[in-house]
Design an enzyme around this catalytic site. Sequence first.
Site, PDB file in Angstrom:
ATOM      1  N   MET A  30       7.884   1.749   4.969  1.00 40.58           N
ATOM      2  CA  MET A  30       8.665   1.255   6.164  1.00 40.58           C
ATOM      3  C   MET A  30       9.042   2.590   6.799  1.00 40.58           C
ATOM      4  O   MET A  30       9.834   2.589   7.886  1.00 40.58           O
ATOM      5  CB  MET A  30      10.040   0.474   6.077  1.00 40.58           C
ATOM      6  N   HIS A  37       7.974   8.082  -1.506  1.00 44.38           N
ATOM      7  CA  HIS A  37       6.709   7.404  -0.956  1.00 44.38           C
ATOM      8  C   HIS A  37       5.543   8.345  -1.304  1.00 44.38           C
ATOM      9  O   HIS A  37       4.273   7.940  -1.525  1.00 44.38           O
ATOM     10  CB  HIS A  37       6.914   7.458   0.610  1.00 44.38           C
ATOM     11  N   GLN A  61      11.759  -9.380   7.096  1.00 41.53           N
ATOM     12  CA  GLN A  61      12.422  -8.920   6.021  1.00 41.53           C
ATOM     13  C   GLN A  61      13.804  -8.525   5.988  1.00 41.53           C
ATOM     14  O   GLN A  61      14.445  -8.472   4.977  1.00 41.53           O
ATOM     15  CB  GLN A  61      11.532  -8.016   4.797  1.00 41.53           C
ATOM     16  N   LYS A 149      10.994   1.443  -8.000  1.00 42.91           N
ATOM     17  CA  LYS A 149      12.368   1.409  -7.351  1.00 42.91           C
ATOM     18  C   LYS A 149      12.909   0.148  -6.937  1.00 42.91           C
ATOM     19  O   LYS A 149      13.689  -0.427  -6.932  1.00 42.91           O
ATOM     20  CB  LYS A 149      12.232   2.457  -6.163  1.00 42.91           C
ATOM     21  N   SER A 185      15.578   7.109  -1.419  1.00 45.13           N
ATOM     22  CA  SER A 185      15.682   5.910  -0.568  1.00 45.13           C
ATOM     23  C   SER A 185      15.905   6.615   0.897  1.00 45.13           C
ATOM     24  O   SER A 185      16.444   7.338   1.127  1.00 45.13           O
ATOM     25  CB  SER A 185      16.846   5.190  -1.120  1.00 45.13           C
TER      26      SER A 185
HETATM   27  P1  AMP Z   1       9.953   1.504   1.670  1.00 43.76           P
HETATM   28  O1  AMP Z   1       9.523   2.286   2.616  1.00 43.76           O
HETATM   29  O2  AMP Z   1      11.284   1.642   1.296  1.00 43.76           O
HETATM   30  O3  AMP Z   1       9.528  -0.161   1.861  1.00 43.76           O
HETATM   31  O4  AMP Z   1       9.284   1.765   0.332  1.00 43.76           O
HETATM   32  C1  AMP Z   1       7.682   1.606   0.459  1.00 43.76           C
HETATM   33  C2  AMP Z   1       7.416   1.692  -1.133  1.00 43.76           C
HETATM   34  O5  AMP Z   1       7.608   3.219  -1.474  1.00 43.76           O
HETATM   35  C3  AMP Z   1       7.612   0.793  -1.912  1.00 43.76           C
HETATM   36  O6  AMP Z   1       6.760   0.450  -2.826  1.00 43.76           O
HETATM   37  C4  AMP Z   1       8.923   1.322  -2.930  1.00 43.76           C
HETATM   38  O7  AMP Z   1       9.189   0.792  -3.826  1.00 43.76           O
HETATM   39  C5  AMP Z   1       8.426   2.856  -2.700  1.00 43.76           C
HETATM   40  N1  AMP Z   1       9.280   3.698  -3.188  1.00 43.76           N
HETATM   41  C6  AMP Z   1      10.694   3.715  -2.327  1.00 43.76           C
HETATM   42  N2  AMP Z   1      11.789   4.624  -2.919  1.00 43.76           N
HETATM   43  C7  AMP Z   1      10.710   5.189  -4.033  1.00 43.76           C
HETATM   44  C8  AMP Z   1      11.256   5.985  -4.890  1.00 43.76           C
HETATM   45  N3  AMP Z   1      12.300   6.642  -5.093  1.00 43.76           N
HETATM   46  N4  AMP Z   1      10.249   6.449  -6.049  1.00 43.76           N
HETATM   47  C9  AMP Z   1       9.074   5.683  -6.057  1.00 43.76           C
HETATM   48  N5  AMP Z   1       8.770   4.708  -5.211  1.00 43.76           N
HETATM   49  C10 AMP Z   1       9.636   4.399  -4.080  1.00 43.76           C
END
Ligand code: AMP
Length: 284
Positions: A30, A37, A61, A149, A185
């Site tokens: 996202m 990421h 979502q 995560k 995050s």
């Molecule tokens: P998001 O942009 O938050 O939807 O995350 C995109 C992807 O990155 C998802 O598969 C998350 O689980 C992964 N992700 C987010 N934060 C972390 C982190 N600290 N370590 C590893 N993967 C992450």
Amino acid sequence: MKVVTTERQLREAVAALRRRGRKVGFVPTMGYLHEGHLSLVRASRRECRTAVVSVFVNPIQFGPKEDLKSYPRDPARDLKLLRRAGADVVYLPREKGFYPDGFQTSVRVRDLQRPWCGRTRPGHFDGVATVVSVLLHRVGPDAIYMGQKDYQQAVLVGRMIEDLSFPVRLRICPIVREKDGLAMSSRNVRLSARERAKAPLLYAALKRMREAAAGGQRRTARLRGIGLEVLEAIRPEGRLEYLEIGSAVTLEPMVELGPGGRAVAAVAARFGRTRLIDNLFLGG
Ligand code: AMP
């Protein structure tokens, strides 16, 4: 690095990778990218020699009272980081038009969407399963890379891939953390200094539970108690939403660690308007 905004351009860019004999690795995000990421992008490059990355804040979502509008966004910075990490294709669709007019389909992974985050975010995982289905159809990758995560999300997507015969392999990558243990995050930037100071207690609680499990404590009620003691200190800045110990496969609660399979401890808490989650395997 090719940046595309439409489904057609995306399909063409992926076909071009395939013509070069490459496997296709896919990383859905996202945006507002961080090292977590980028670790997925690197894993995809390592294993498939390619990385197709989507950056899309998926409106379906988010609940009506959630942070869709205020979710941090910076596509220019994201593109810079992705170029540096070696992404091949970035899919940056416009929000309008991502779902076709009249869209009314939803994908629900029935049991896995219920516990943990599903309790306070009804409909959230239906939105996740639906967007991942759409993206998998548009990209058609060999492997999809997701982070531990968001453990419930990763397990749920794994179930969906198997149930609906998506011809793709799911790779779950380790959590990347800040020096003090806080899981990276996109939402961390919204924490105040006081909230940020308390946020690492989530990981501290999980670690204390894992230590107790390694020391021979098998009763999950006791382990949970140990975690809750640490989490008392998140107040008043933080408010605990849940602390659970469940099966790593079904997420169902476990009474005892051991023969029932691998266990995961998972936590969610609110710090002001920011909701943080974290998890850790307990032994095994
Ligand atoms: P998001 O942009 O938050 O939807 O995350 C995109 C992807 O990155 C998802 O598969 C998350 O689980 C992964 N992700 C987010 N934060 C972390 C982190 N600290 N370590 C590893 N993967 C992450």
